[in-house]
Design an enzyme around this catalytic site. Structure first.
Site, mmCIF file in Angstrom:
data_model
loop_
_atom_site.group_PDB
_atom_site.id
_atom_site.type_symbol
_atom_site.label_atom_id
_atom_site.label_comp_id
_atom_site.label_asym_id
_atom_site.label_seq_id
_atom_site.Cartn_x
_atom_site.Cartn_y
_atom_site.Cartn_z
ATOM 1 N N GLU A 170 0.674 -1.260 0.004
ATOM 2 C CA GLU A 170 0.141 0.015 0.015
ATOM 3 C C GLU A 170 0.873 1.206 -0.030
ATOM 4 O O GLU A 170 0.739 2.061 0.923
ATOM 5 C CB GLU A 170 -0.856 -0.052 1.102
ATOM 6 C CG GLU A 170 -1.817 -1.229 1.066
ATOM 7 C CD GLU A 170 -3.035 -1.452 2.002
ATOM 8 O OE1 GLU A 170 -2.959 -0.455 2.948
ATOM 9 O OE2 GLU A 170 -3.878 -2.411 2.199
ATOM 10 N N ASN A 189 4.401 5.982 6.208
ATOM 11 C CA ASN A 189 3.605 6.503 7.444
ATOM 12 C C ASN A 189 2.477 6.017 7.660
ATOM 13 O O ASN A 189 2.173 5.789 8.839
ATOM 14 C CB ASN A 189 3.672 8.078 6.956
ATOM 15 C CG ASN A 189 4.722 8.984 7.594
ATOM 16 O OD1 ASN A 189 5.424 8.514 8.667
ATOM 17 N ND2 ASN A 189 5.013 10.032 7.088
ATOM 18 N N HIS A 412 -18.600 -9.002 4.862
ATOM 19 C CA HIS A 412 -17.353 -8.514 5.357
ATOM 20 C C HIS A 412 -16.554 -9.388 6.279
ATOM 21 O O HIS A 412 -17.095 -9.621 7.528
ATOM 22 C CB HIS A 412 -17.266 -6.953 5.657
ATOM 23 C CG HIS A 412 -15.991 -6.535 5.913
ATOM 24 N ND1 HIS A 412 -15.855 -5.676 7.130
ATOM 25 C CD2 HIS A 412 -14.795 -6.575 5.173
ATOM 26 C CE1 HIS A 412 -14.414 -5.258 7.083
ATOM 27 N NE2 HIS A 412 -13.842 -5.800 5.762
ATOM 28 N N HIS A 413 -15.522 -9.949 6.132
ATOM 29 C CA HIS A 413 -14.521 -10.938 7.122
ATOM 30 C C HIS A 413 -13.427 -10.069 6.949
ATOM 31 O O HIS A 413 -12.234 -10.401 6.486
ATOM 32 C CB HIS A 413 -14.157 -12.060 6.434
ATOM 33 C CG HIS A 413 -15.479 -13.073 6.557
ATOM 34 N ND1 HIS A 413 -15.641 -14.606 5.845
ATOM 35 C CD2 HIS A 413 -16.805 -12.738 6.959
ATOM 36 C CE1 HIS A 413 -16.888 -14.944 6.036
ATOM 37 N NE2 HIS A 413 -17.528 -13.977 6.823
ATOM 38 N N GLU A 414 -13.256 -9.085 7.970
ATOM 39 C CA GLU A 414 -11.813 -8.517 8.584
ATOM 40 C C GLU A 414 -11.431 -9.397 9.235
ATOM 41 O O GLU A 414 -12.071 -9.867 10.552
ATOM 42 C CB GLU A 414 -11.913 -7.163 9.081
ATOM 43 C CG GLU A 414 -10.883 -6.629 9.634
ATOM 44 C CD GLU A 414 -9.738 -6.546 8.564
ATOM 45 O OE1 GLU A 414 -9.781 -5.691 7.646
ATOM 46 O OE2 GLU A 414 -8.662 -7.068 8.835
ATOM 47 N N HIS A 482 -8.926 -7.951 0.459
ATOM 48 C CA HIS A 482 -8.045 -6.790 0.698
ATOM 49 C C HIS A 482 -6.791 -7.325 1.449
ATOM 50 O O HIS A 482 -6.689 -8.158 2.452
ATOM 51 C CB HIS A 482 -8.635 -5.877 1.693
ATOM 52 C CG HIS A 482 -9.647 -4.974 0.775
ATOM 53 N ND1 HIS A 482 -9.535 -3.519 0.664
ATOM 54 C CD2 HIS A 482 -10.414 -5.318 -0.291
ATOM 55 C CE1 HIS A 482 -10.561 -3.128 -0.095
ATOM 56 N NE2 HIS A 482 -10.945 -4.227 -0.764
ATOM 57 N N GLU A 483 -5.840 -6.570 1.175
ATOM 58 C CA GLU A 483 -4.314 -6.796 2.053
ATOM 59 C C GLU A 483 -3.864 -8.103 1.612
ATOM 60 O O GLU A 483 -2.870 -8.427 2.389
ATOM 61 C CB GLU A 483 -4.415 -6.476 3.450
ATOM 62 C CG GLU A 483 -4.707 -4.878 3.894
ATOM 63 C CD GLU A 483 -6.227 -5.025 4.007
ATOM 64 O OE1 GLU A 483 -6.616 -3.648 3.656
ATOM 65 O OE2 GLU A 483 -7.031 -5.617 4.504
ATOM 66 N N GLU A 501 -7.294 -6.074 -3.349
ATOM 67 C CA GLU A 501 -6.859 -4.714 -3.134
ATOM 68 C C GLU A 501 -5.547 -4.831 -3.467
ATOM 69 O O GLU A 501 -5.070 -4.337 -4.620
ATOM 70 C CB GLU A 501 -7.296 -4.163 -1.848
ATOM 71 C CG GLU A 501 -6.791 -2.783 -1.539
ATOM 72 C CD GLU A 501 -6.805 -2.369 -0.237
ATOM 73 O OE1 GLU A 501 -7.211 -1.199 0.006
ATOM 74 O OE2 GLU A 501 -6.316 -3.228 0.816
ATOM 75 N N GLU A 507 -9.014 4.707 -0.460
ATOM 76 C CA GLU A 507 -9.226 4.981 0.856
ATOM 77 C C GLU A 507 -8.295 5.819 1.324
ATOM 78 O O GLU A 507 -8.507 6.495 2.448
ATOM 79 C CB GLU A 507 -9.279 3.484 1.719
ATOM 80 C CG GLU A 507 -8.216 2.703 1.735
ATOM 81 C CD GLU A 507 -8.480 1.284 2.237
ATOM 82 O OE1 GLU A 507 -9.432 0.782 1.924
ATOM 83 O OE2 GLU A 507 -7.734 0.901 3.006
HETATM 84 C C1 NOJ Z 1 -8.764 -1.992 5.242
HETATM 85 C C2 NOJ Z 1 -9.540 -2.333 3.711
HETATM 86 O O1 NOJ Z 1 -8.669 -2.111 2.768
HETATM 87 C C3 NOJ Z 1 -10.608 -1.287 3.958
HETATM 88 O O2 NOJ Z 1 -11.423 -1.417 2.858
HETATM 89 C C4 NOJ Z 1 -11.332 -1.700 5.198
HETATM 90 O O3 NOJ Z 1 -12.624 -0.903 5.596
HETATM 91 C C5 NOJ Z 1 -10.692 -1.682 6.241
HETATM 92 N N1 NOJ Z 1 -9.311 -2.581 6.304
HETATM 93 C C6 NOJ Z 1 -11.553 -2.514 7.606
HETATM 94 O O4 NOJ Z 1 -11.551 -3.774 7.396
HETATM 95 CA CA CA Z 2 -6.289 -1.710 2.563
#
Ligand code: NOJ
Ligand code: CA
Length: 704
Positions: A170, A189, A412-414, A482-483, A501, A507
């Site tokens: 990123e 940063n 959403h699965h963070e 993502h990530e 992503e 974002e």
């Molecule tokens: C980073 C993700 O890129 C973003 O889209 C998400 O909202 C946040 N993490 C929280 O999961």
């Molecule tokens: Ca991200």
């Protein structure tokens, strides 16, 4: 004595006999493969007679301390040709031609009696190679310390790069000559998992331009059960060497069991930048689709309870403003709500209404499940259970409301990178999605990985992403990661992987110094080479200072019109209309483009492109005669003329042109735009003027 004779013999054989040439079908690209005087596998690549890769060595260092990049002999060489076409489940074009010539060389490592195959495939826009190890009872298990594939370039090319970091992609891109690469100059940063492997180490893919006008991209394809590849530069020789992302075990990057093969190493080259964007070689190097019934895979657009959490202090993922909570033992119903929790039933219904009113297929909701009070930064194991909604998120009411309006819900699965926790709970999480009819999931890997010591791009995590993709495929669920590690074309094999992503998304413009205006002109030449990106375009309220007058000067580094153009220039079969509905309601004339634009295509024409400067692409919507054009520029104003000769001859169309206003400027006046319509045919030429940091989006519909 015997050994040295053997070595002497291999040396003679290597210098005296072995040398092979393999050409691409049009003979544009020529690869030479030899064993040098030390029995080192060596290849070089030329394009239209110009050197692209000068003699470069290949091989490995295994953890047994031995060097597997010399003292090889050739046992057998085979060549074949291949010319077929195939149809992707979704994509930029409806048919993809795979035309290449192949050479396989079976080699024997004389000191250890290890057999290794190097397989080359040469397309008209790409030279690729991979290593393969057959089942071999003497060497059933291989511990790789590092792969030492070299890419020996011909000069000090202009290079678009981000630092080598196995835990994040990123970053803003830096543009320097190869000799100017210095990863310590990258700004980390705003990145939670910032770390620099070495100052001379960068991420792949890397995009370059030589002084004699060649565009060169080095990357990989079909990454699976192996670590991702970074590149270290020898600045005196302009030579890259592969560096694999590490594992938790010091000194070992990959644990392999034969038979096995590495990902492909790809060198995509052309004298036209447009050809780099149009290349399908990375997809061609991946295996055909392994999902039997792909009916559940449907490209879509979504809105989301999402941007309102990213813009300054608007709403929150967490339900209560209490910290250090444990997942087990917390009575979520007893917590005092903070009054700003975004994923509440009433708010979610507003997004469902907006989607239903505007033909947007789906709604993503983040922060719906318990655990967000203590989710990031503590490297803790039990964070989320992926099945327990917050007290104010009524899953039953929401899913039946969405169904009644014909809108799909996106899960959403963070994981907060507690991957062991996710693996333990994923089956029940999938059951939950099936029970409530969720058709897609966005996964996330913010923070340092658990198992601790593993990295986002290491072999263990590469296996994890594959396990999740397959589990979701079995459950009939589409996925947006993502990530995660950057994709390498595996959406051909598992097309339920719609997007990743794996780069610096829009974002960052909400809460950091953001993405430079050139950012979106570089991403398609780098990150998107391996597959679509969930960039989340479509931000209409450009300046974050408009939310709160507290001196926040974050902003999107584009004009509004450029946000529209990104739906075309940044291909993805899942596109988010990322802004908050209230911001769209103020500009419904411009929002019309987002409503109209397709997410799946029959045809794509890269009309003009220069990495770091500009991109103009025209695409024909899947199963339709509608065309869409996106044109973007960097921080410089630009005028250009676009020939519409790709339209059907003799047919009349109406073009709606969403352009930057005359006084538009990404920094001082980003929301100024104009919308005009014009009758056009295949003979028309459109003159476009793009503001600094601007863009232009055009829809072209046939007149009935
Ligand atoms: C980073 C993700 O890129 C973003 O889209 C998400 O909202 C946040 N993490 C929280 O999961
Ligand atoms: Ca991200």
């Amino acid at each position: 004595m015997k050994k040295s004779l053997l070595l002497f013999a291999s040396l003679l054989l290597a210098t005296a006999v072995w040398g092979f040439e393999i050409k691409s079908p049009s003979e544009n690209i020529v690869v030479n493969f030899t064993l040098d005087g030390k029995g080192t596998p060596t290849y070089s690549v030329s394009y239209k007679g110009k050197a692209v890769i000068e003699p470069s060595s290949m091989g490995f260092k295994f953890a047994d301390g031995k060097d597997y990049s010399n003292w090889f002999t050739i046992v057998k060489v085979d060549t074949t040709s291949f010319n077929e076409s195939w149809k992707p489940v979704w994509g930029e074009v409806s048919t993809i031609v795979d035309n290449h010539n192949e050479l396989t060389a079976l080699l024997r490592h004389v000191p250890t009696n290890t057999f290794m195959t190097i397989r080359f495939r040469v397309f008209d826009d790409c030279a690729a190679f991979r290593y393969e190890f057959d089942r071999d009872s003497n060497h059933a298990y291989i511990k790789v310390a590092n792969e030492v594939s070299q890419f020996n370039l011909t000069g000090d090319h202009k290079t678009f790069w981000i630092p080598g970091n196995p835990d994040s992609n990123e970053y803003r891109y830096l543009t320097t000559p190869l000799s100017g690469i210095d990863a310590s100059k990258a700004d980390g940063n705003a990145i939670g998992t910032h770390m620099i492997v070495a100052n001379n180490c960068i991420q792949s893919p890397v995009m370059m331009k030589s002084s004699d006008g060649l565009y060169i991209n080095i990357f990989e394809a079909a990454l699976s059960d192996y670590p991702a590849m970074m590149l270290t530069i020898d600045k005196n020789e302009f030579c890259f060497t592969s560096l694999l992302a590490g594992s938790a075990v010091k000194g070992v990057t990959a644990f392999l069991q034969t038979p096995c093969k590495t990902p492909w190493r790809t060198i995509i080259v052309s004298d036209k930048a447009e050809d780099i964007l149009a290349s399908k070689s990375i997809l061609n190097l991946n295996e055909p689709c392994k999902i039997e019934n792909t009916d559940f895979i449907k490209p879509f657009k979504m809105v989301g309870v999402w941007w309102e959490m990213h813009v300054p202090r608007r709403s929150t993922w967490n339900y209560a403003d209490e910290w250090n909570l444990k997942l087990e033992g917390t009575d979520w119903n007893a917590l005092k709500p903070n009054g700003r929790h975004g994923a509440n039933t009433e708010n979610v219904k507003k997004y469902i209404d907006f989607a239903a009113d505007n033909g947007i297929d789906a709604v993503l909701v983040e922060g719906w499940n318990v655990g967000w009070e203590d989710w990031a930064g503590n490297w803790k194991e039990e964070v989320f259970d992926f099945v327990t909604p917050y007290p104010d998120f009524n899953v039953k009411e929401i899913t039946s409301y969405a169904a009644s309006k014909g809108v799909k819900m996106i899960m959403h699965h963070e994981t907060s990178s507690s991957v062991t926790n996710y693996e333990r709970r994923i089956d029940s999480a999938i059951e939950f999605m099936k029970k409530w009819g969720y058709t897609g999931v966005k996964t996330g890997y913010v923070g340092w990985i658990i198992p601790r010591g593993e990295t986002h791009d290491g072999q263990w995590m590469v296996q994890h992403y594959d396990r999740v993709i397959k589990k979701m495929a079995d459950a009939g669920i589409m996925i947006d990661e993502h990530e995660a590690v950057r994709p390498t074309g595996q959406c051909r094999t598992y097309p339920n992987l719609l997007a990743c992503e794996s780069a610096r998304g829009n974002e960052f413009n909400a809460w950091s110094d953001g993405n430079l205006p050139e950012h979106e002109t570089i991403l398609p030449f780098t990150r998107l080479m391996g597959g679509p990106m969930d960039y989340t375009p479509g931000i209409f309220k450009i300046k974050m200072s408009e939310y709160y007058k507290d001196g926040n000067n974050c902003q999107v580094h584009t004009t509004l019109a450029k946000q529209l153009a990104l739906y075309v220039t940044m291909f993805s079969p899942v596109q988010m209309a990322a802004d908050i509905p209230e911001n769209y309601l103020k500009h419904m004339d411009a929002f019309q483009f987002i409503k109209d634009v397709a997410v799946d295509w029959d045809d794509t024409k890269v009309l003009e492109a220069e990495p770091g400067d500009y991109i103009t692409i025209a695409r024909k919507a899947k199963g339709s005669d509608k065309w869409f054009i996106g044109a973007i520029t960097d921080e410089n104003r630009r005028t250009t003329e676009i020939k519409l000769d790709f339209l059907d001859k003799g047919r009349k169309y109406i073009a709606t042109i969403y352009a930057d206003g005359k006084d538009a400027d990404w920094e001082s006046n980003p929301v100024s735009y104009s919308i005009t319509t014009k009758k056009v045919t295949s003979k028309s030429v459109l003159k476009l003027t793009l503001a600094n940091g601007g863009g232009c989006a055009i829809s072209i519909f046939p007149i009935k």
